[in-house]
Design an enzyme around this catalytic site. Structure first.
Site, PDB file in Angstrom:
ATOM      1  N   LYS A 168       1.064  -1.703   0.163  1.00  0.00           N
ATOM      2  CA  LYS A 168      -0.055  -0.198  -0.212  1.00  0.00           C
ATOM      3  C   LYS A 168       0.897   1.298   0.036  1.00  0.00           C
ATOM      4  O   LYS A 168       1.806   1.182   0.378  1.00  0.00           O
ATOM      5  CB  LYS A 168      -0.924  -0.240   1.521  1.00  0.00           C
ATOM      6  CG  LYS A 168      -2.072  -0.978   1.882  1.00  0.00           C
ATOM      7  CD  LYS A 168      -3.092  -0.913   0.023  1.00  0.00           C
ATOM      8  CE  LYS A 168      -4.121  -1.394  -0.263  1.00  0.00           C
ATOM      9  NZ  LYS A 168      -4.293  -2.307  -1.697  1.00  0.00           N
ATOM     10  N   ARG A 175      -4.938  -9.827   2.616  1.00  0.00           N
ATOM     11  CA  ARG A 175      -5.050 -10.352   1.380  1.00  0.00           C
ATOM     12  C   ARG A 175      -3.606  -9.300   1.339  1.00  0.00           C
ATOM     13  O   ARG A 175      -3.159  -8.625   1.651  1.00  0.00           O
ATOM     14  CB  ARG A 175      -5.462  -8.455   0.803  1.00  0.00           C
ATOM     15  CG  ARG A 175      -6.117  -8.490  -0.501  1.00  0.00           C
ATOM     16  CD  ARG A 175      -6.716  -7.241  -1.162  1.00  0.00           C
ATOM     17  NE  ARG A 175      -5.210  -6.228  -0.559  1.00  0.00           N
ATOM     18  CZ  ARG A 175      -4.401  -5.765  -0.984  1.00  0.00           C
ATOM     19  NH1 ARG A 175      -3.840  -6.685  -2.208  1.00  0.00           N
ATOM     20  NH2 ARG A 175      -3.693  -4.909  -0.449  1.00  0.00           N
TER      21      ARG A 175
END
Length: 78
Positions: free
Chosen positions: A23, A57
């Site tokens: 991210k 995830r």
């Protein structure tokens, strides 16, 4: 940060998913581009598990599986 308050969601008694892999927030912390965020992604996966996440995830499945297995062994789960 949501991760710091994850315990509040645990009272809902539903699976909690965490998706920190590569991210941009990890890039802001480390200054690294997406392809170089594996260490940060693994750290966040481990912190998420410790905070109560039940689903991760991830992009780097083999590496993440290794840290999950080590964490479970440490906790006496595996």
């Amino acid at each position: 940060m949501l991760l710091r308050n994850l315990s509040e969601l645990l009272s809902l008694r539903v699976p909690i998913a965490a998706g920190w892999s590569r991210k941009s927030s990890l890039g802001k912390i480390t200054g690294r581009p997406a392809g170089e965020r594996l260490p940060g992604s693994l750290a966040m996966a481990l912190l998420s598990l410790q905070a109560g996440a039940t689903i991760l995830r991830v992009h780097d499945v083999k590496e993440t599986r290794d840290i999950v297995e080590v964490w479970q062994a440490y906790k006496g789960v595996a």
